[in-house]
Design a protein around this motif. Sequence first.
Motif, PDB file in Angstrom:
ATOM      1  N   THR A  11     -93.973  -4.850  -0.621  1.00  0.00           N
ATOM      2  CA  THR A  11     -93.100  -5.508   0.347  1.00  0.00           C
ATOM      3  C   THR A  11     -92.333  -6.627  -0.348  1.00  0.00           C
ATOM      4  OG1 THR A  11     -93.032  -6.517   2.560  1.00  0.00           O
ATOM      5  CG2 THR A  11     -94.840  -7.179   1.105  1.00  0.00           C
ATOM      6  N   SER A  12     -91.571  -7.379   0.425  1.00  0.00           N
ATOM      7  CA  SER A  12     -90.775  -8.482  -0.120  1.00  0.00           C
ATOM      8  C   SER A  12     -91.315  -9.814   0.364  1.00  0.00           C
ATOM      9  CB  SER A  12     -89.305  -8.345   0.302  1.00  0.00           C
ATOM     10  OG  SER A  12     -88.723  -7.191  -0.273  1.00  0.00           O
ATOM     11  N   ILE A  13     -91.267 -10.795  -0.529  1.00  0.00           N
ATOM     12  CA  ILE A  13     -91.695 -12.150  -0.199  1.00  0.00           C
ATOM     13  C   ILE A  13     -90.515 -13.095  -0.380  1.00  0.00           C
ATOM     14  CG2 ILE A  13     -92.490 -12.656  -2.556  1.00  0.00           C
ATOM     15  CD1 ILE A  13     -94.755 -14.308  -1.326  1.00  0.00           C
TER      16      ILE A  13
ATOM     17  N   THR B  46     -94.065 -24.374  -3.442  1.00  0.00           N
ATOM     18  CA  THR B  46     -95.415 -23.899  -3.129  1.00  0.00           C
ATOM     19  C   THR B  46     -95.494 -23.250  -1.753  1.00  0.00           C
ATOM     20  OG1 THR B  46     -96.029 -26.061  -2.216  1.00  0.00           O
ATOM     21  CG2 THR B  46     -96.468 -25.688  -4.562  1.00  0.00           C
ATOM     22  N   MET B  47     -94.336 -23.061  -1.089  1.00  0.00           N
ATOM     23  CA  MET B  47     -94.347 -22.572   0.290  1.00  0.00           C
ATOM     24  C   MET B  47     -93.762 -21.163   0.406  1.00  0.00           C
ATOM     25  SD  MET B  47     -93.286 -26.123   2.198  1.00  0.00           S
ATOM     26  CE  MET B  47     -93.540 -25.487   3.852  1.00  0.00           C
ATOM     27  N   ASN B  48     -93.705 -20.406  -0.689  1.00  0.00           N
ATOM     28  CA  ASN B  48     -93.239 -19.023  -0.627  1.00  0.00           C
ATOM     29  C   ASN B  48     -94.066 -18.241   0.387  1.00  0.00           C
ATOM     30  OD1 ASN B  48     -91.452 -19.642  -2.698  1.00  0.00           O
ATOM     31  ND2 ASN B  48     -92.852 -18.930  -4.293  1.00  0.00           N
ATOM     32  N   SER B  49     -93.412 -17.406   1.193  1.00  0.00           N
ATOM     33  CA  SER B  49     -94.126 -16.730   2.277  1.00  0.00           C
ATOM     34  C   SER B  49     -93.581 -15.335   2.514  1.00  0.00           C
ATOM     35  CB  SER B  49     -94.007 -17.541   3.571  1.00  0.00           C
ATOM     36  OG  SER B  49     -94.659 -16.881   4.649  1.00  0.00           O
ATOM     37  N   LEU B  50     -94.468 -14.447   2.984  1.00  0.00           N
ATOM     38  CA  LEU B  50     -94.027 -13.130   3.413  1.00  0.00           C
ATOM     39  C   LEU B  50     -93.332 -13.193   4.766  1.00  0.00           C
ATOM     40  CD1 LEU B  50     -96.915 -12.451   1.690  1.00  0.00           C
ATOM     41  CD2 LEU B  50     -96.006 -10.184   2.171  1.00  0.00           C
ATOM     42  N   LEU B  51     -93.445 -14.336   5.444  1.00  0.00           N
ATOM     43  CA  LEU B  51     -92.856 -14.508   6.770  1.00  0.00           C
ATOM     44  C   LEU B  51     -91.599 -15.373   6.681  1.00  0.00           C
ATOM     45  CD1 LEU B  51     -96.156 -15.311   8.724  1.00  0.00           C
ATOM     46  CD2 LEU B  51     -95.023 -13.083   8.491  1.00  0.00           C
ATOM     47  N   PRO B  52     -90.620 -15.134   7.545  1.00  0.00           N
ATOM     48  CA  PRO B  52     -89.435 -15.992   7.571  1.00  0.00           C
ATOM     49  C   PRO B  52     -89.763 -17.326   8.236  1.00  0.00           C
ATOM     50  CG  PRO B  52     -89.318 -14.361   9.322  1.00  0.00           C
ATOM     51  CD  PRO B  52     -90.542 -14.016   8.518  1.00  0.00           C
ATOM     52  N   PRO B  53     -88.987 -18.363   7.950  1.00  0.00           N
ATOM     53  CA  PRO B  53     -89.258 -19.661   8.581  1.00  0.00           C
ATOM     54  C   PRO B  53     -88.936 -19.632  10.071  1.00  0.00           C
ATOM     55  CG  PRO B  53     -87.228 -19.744   7.306  1.00  0.00           C
ATOM     56  CD  PRO B  53     -87.861 -18.429   7.005  1.00  0.00           C
ATOM     57  N   SER B  54     -89.687 -20.410  10.818  1.00  0.00           N
ATOM     58  CA  SER B  54     -89.414 -20.574  12.247  1.00  0.00           C
ATOM     59  C   SER B  54     -88.278 -21.577  12.425  1.00  0.00           C
ATOM     60  CB  SER B  54     -90.668 -21.086  12.953  1.00  0.00           C
ATOM     61  OG  SER B  54     -90.990 -22.392  12.474  1.00  0.00           O
ATOM     62  N   ASP B  55     -87.790 -21.705  13.648  1.00  0.00           N
ATOM     63  CA  ASP B  55     -86.767 -22.724  13.918  1.00  0.00           C
ATOM     64  C   ASP B  55     -87.314 -24.107  13.588  1.00  0.00           C
ATOM     65  OD1 ASP B  55     -84.984 -20.813  14.749  1.00  0.00           O
ATOM     66  OD2 ASP B  55     -85.438 -21.042  16.894  1.00  0.00           O
ATOM     67  N   TYR B  56     -88.576 -24.338  13.943  1.00  0.00           N
ATOM     68  CA  TYR B  56     -89.186 -25.630  13.618  1.00  0.00           C
ATOM     69  C   TYR B  56     -89.241 -25.835  12.105  1.00  0.00           C
ATOM     70  CZ  TYR B  56     -92.698 -29.228  12.915  1.00  0.00           C
ATOM     71  OH  TYR B  56     -93.357 -30.357  12.483  1.00  0.00           O
ATOM     72  N   GLY B  57     -89.614 -24.787  11.364  1.00  0.00           N
ATOM     73  CA  GLY B  57     -89.686 -24.885   9.913  1.00  0.00           C
ATOM     74  C   GLY B  57     -88.341 -25.205   9.294  1.00  0.00           C
ATOM     75  N   ARG B  58     -87.278 -24.561   9.777  1.00  0.00           N
ATOM     76  CA  ARG B  58     -85.941 -24.832   9.243  1.00  0.00           C
ATOM     77  C   ARG B  58     -85.526 -26.278   9.497  1.00  0.00           C
ATOM     78  NH1 ARG B  58     -85.035 -19.860  11.775  1.00  0.00           N
ATOM     79  NH2 ARG B  58     -84.864 -18.097  10.326  1.00  0.00           N
ATOM     80  N   ASP B  59     -85.882 -26.789  10.671  1.00  0.00           N
ATOM     81  CA  ASP B  59     -85.532 -28.179  10.986  1.00  0.00           C
ATOM     82  C   ASP B  59     -86.306 -29.161  10.114  1.00  0.00           C
ATOM     83  OD1 ASP B  59     -83.757 -27.381  12.914  1.00  0.00           O
ATOM     84  OD2 ASP B  59     -85.172 -27.617  14.584  1.00  0.00           O
TER      85      ASP B  59
ATOM     86  N   THR C 138    -101.736 -18.942   2.232  1.00  0.00           N
ATOM     87  CA  THR C 138    -100.696 -17.924   2.077  1.00  0.00           C
ATOM     88  C   THR C 138     -99.499 -18.171   2.990  1.00  0.00           C
ATOM     89  OG1 THR C 138    -101.796 -16.493   3.694  1.00  0.00           O
ATOM     90  CG2 THR C 138    -102.384 -16.201   1.363  1.00  0.00           C
ATOM     91  N   GLN C 139     -99.331 -19.408   3.452  1.00  0.00           N
ATOM     92  CA  GLN C 139     -98.155 -19.787   4.234  1.00  0.00           C
ATOM     93  C   GLN C 139     -97.958 -18.870   5.445  1.00  0.00           C
ATOM     94  OE1 GLN C 139     -96.831 -22.731   3.333  1.00  0.00           O
ATOM     95  NE2 GLN C 139     -98.399 -22.638   1.730  1.00  0.00           N
ATOM     96  N   GLY C 140     -98.951 -18.918   6.349  1.00  0.00           N
ATOM     97  CA  GLY C 140     -98.865 -18.192   7.608  1.00  0.00           C
ATOM     98  C   GLY C 140     -99.440 -16.797   7.594  1.00  0.00           C
ATOM     99  N   TYR C 141     -99.956 -16.338   6.447  1.00  0.00           N
ATOM    100  CA  TYR C 141    -100.408 -14.952   6.304  1.00  0.00           C
ATOM    101  C   TYR C 141    -101.924 -14.835   6.199  1.00  0.00           C
ATOM    102  CZ  TYR C 141     -98.954 -10.116   5.201  1.00  0.00           C
ATOM    103  OH  TYR C 141     -98.693  -8.763   5.234  1.00  0.00           O
ATOM    104  N   ASP C 142    -102.653 -15.940   6.416  1.00  0.00           N
ATOM    105  CA  ASP C 142    -104.103 -15.936   6.181  1.00  0.00           C
ATOM    106  C   ASP C 142    -104.854 -14.909   7.023  1.00  0.00           C
ATOM    107  OD1 ASP C 142    -103.472 -18.019   4.522  1.00  0.00           O
ATOM    108  OD2 ASP C 142    -104.877 -19.464   5.391  1.00  0.00           O
ATOM    109  N   LEU C 143    -104.475 -14.743   8.284  1.00  0.00           N
ATOM    110  CA  LEU C 143    -105.198 -13.783   9.131  1.00  0.00           C
ATOM    111  C   LEU C 143    -105.005 -12.353   8.643  1.00  0.00           C
ATOM    112  CD1 LEU C 143    -105.188 -14.648  12.944  1.00  0.00           C
ATOM    113  CD2 LEU C 143    -107.081 -14.603  11.316  1.00  0.00           C
ATOM    114  N   GLU C 144    -103.872 -12.058   8.014  1.00  0.00           N
ATOM    115  CA  GLU C 144    -103.654 -10.736   7.445  1.00  0.00           C
ATOM    116  C   GLU C 144    -104.586 -10.514   6.249  1.00  0.00           C
ATOM    117  OE1 GLU C 144    -101.288  -8.377   8.792  1.00  0.00           O
ATOM    118  OE2 GLU C 144    -101.717  -9.857  10.351  1.00  0.00           O
ATOM    119  N   VAL C 145    -104.747 -11.544   5.438  1.00  0.00           N
ATOM    120  CA  VAL C 145    -105.693 -11.473   4.312  1.00  0.00           C
ATOM    121  C   VAL C 145    -107.099 -11.237   4.846  1.00  0.00           C
ATOM    122  CG1 VAL C 145    -106.716 -12.765   2.401  1.00  0.00           C
ATOM    123  CG2 VAL C 145    -104.261 -12.979   2.886  1.00  0.00           C
ATOM    124  N   PHE C 146    -107.466 -11.985   5.855  1.00  0.00           N
ATOM    125  CA  PHE C 146    -108.796 -11.899   6.468  1.00  0.00           C
ATOM    126  C   PHE C 146    -109.049 -10.496   7.013  1.00  0.00           C
ATOM    127  CE2 PHE C 146    -111.748 -12.699  10.048  1.00  0.00           C
ATOM    128  CZ  PHE C 146    -112.724 -13.431   9.400  1.00  0.00           C
TER     129      PHE C 146
END
Length: 335
Positions: A191-193, A199-212, A252-260
């Motif tokens: 997949t793409s990351i 240190t905040m690279n993520s498989l998920l896109p940023p939320s509106d809150y994150g962008r702000d 993993t910047q929002g991906y921990d439950l997927e790892v689990f």
Amino acid sequence: MQTLYRRLLRLMPRLGVQVTDLGPGTAVVSRRGRRARIPLGPGADLLVRDDGRYSVSDAGKDTWLVLGGKARTAAGPAPEWTGVPLGDTGARLLLDRRADADERRIQLAAAEYLCAQHVAAMLELYGVNCVFDVGANTGQYARRLRRLGYTGRIVSFEPTADAFARLSKAARNDPDWQVHHCGLGREDTVTSIHTGWKTMNSLLPPSDYGRDRYRRFATTRTEEIEIRRLDGVMEQALAGIEEPRPYLKMDTQGYDLEVFAGAGARIADFVGLQSEVAVLRLYEGSPPMSEAVAAYEAEGFEITGMYPVTREAATGRVVEFDCVMMRAKAAPATD
């Protein structure tokens, strides 16, 4: 009449050896450079190279701070140190008296220190002999464990090329530190990351809150990476350990439950875990703290520590916590 000891002290400088007399029957012998003796207080002296490179500051009862010359000549006013006792532990916290002006930064720094100390204590208490370091970046977590005295195996996973190159270099001289160029998730895939976020690279896109909150999210690039399931890499990671007692660290910047989830039934093998859980979500699709903690608790893990990672300066709200959890049933029996 001089004693033989005193005669020897007088003779040594002629042989190119510097002698610093510390008192009756005590001296320091050195081959290069002169030494200076700086009295710190009753019963305590500091011995330093006599080239003006050090300064000593009183930081409270029986506490002194020794600074190198660079610290003294740095831009800005000199620090005003004070020692703060930490309860009745005998430990003291060293603070610049002006640190109170930035309560948030000092609290977060203290939380990072306390979290690391707590994790080290849990690894020792539970007899952990293999740490799975998921989202290793350049190896900061593993290096910290080594500094804190952990000597068991470390198995680090980092999917991005630049960070993995630095991780490999960091682990090069540590025979019990394995590194793997992949991420972990719910399924084996490619997949793409999102990268370029430090240190905040993520498989998920940023939320509106994150962008702000973070300017770094304004631009991004992607990198194709490999994802493996945790249960598919455990046999190799634990090979050679007679009685494995693994610990799972996820950042993993929002991906921990997927790892689990990718551990499947083998999550029962782990005696503890550490996960970065979000109160205010920086990434689209990341689970809220309540959902993540509930999933971990459903598998038998219980909270032993919660430490704020980031806080909003304007409101004081916590954005993320480092959550440390252990399987209480795995604790060693006590008499």
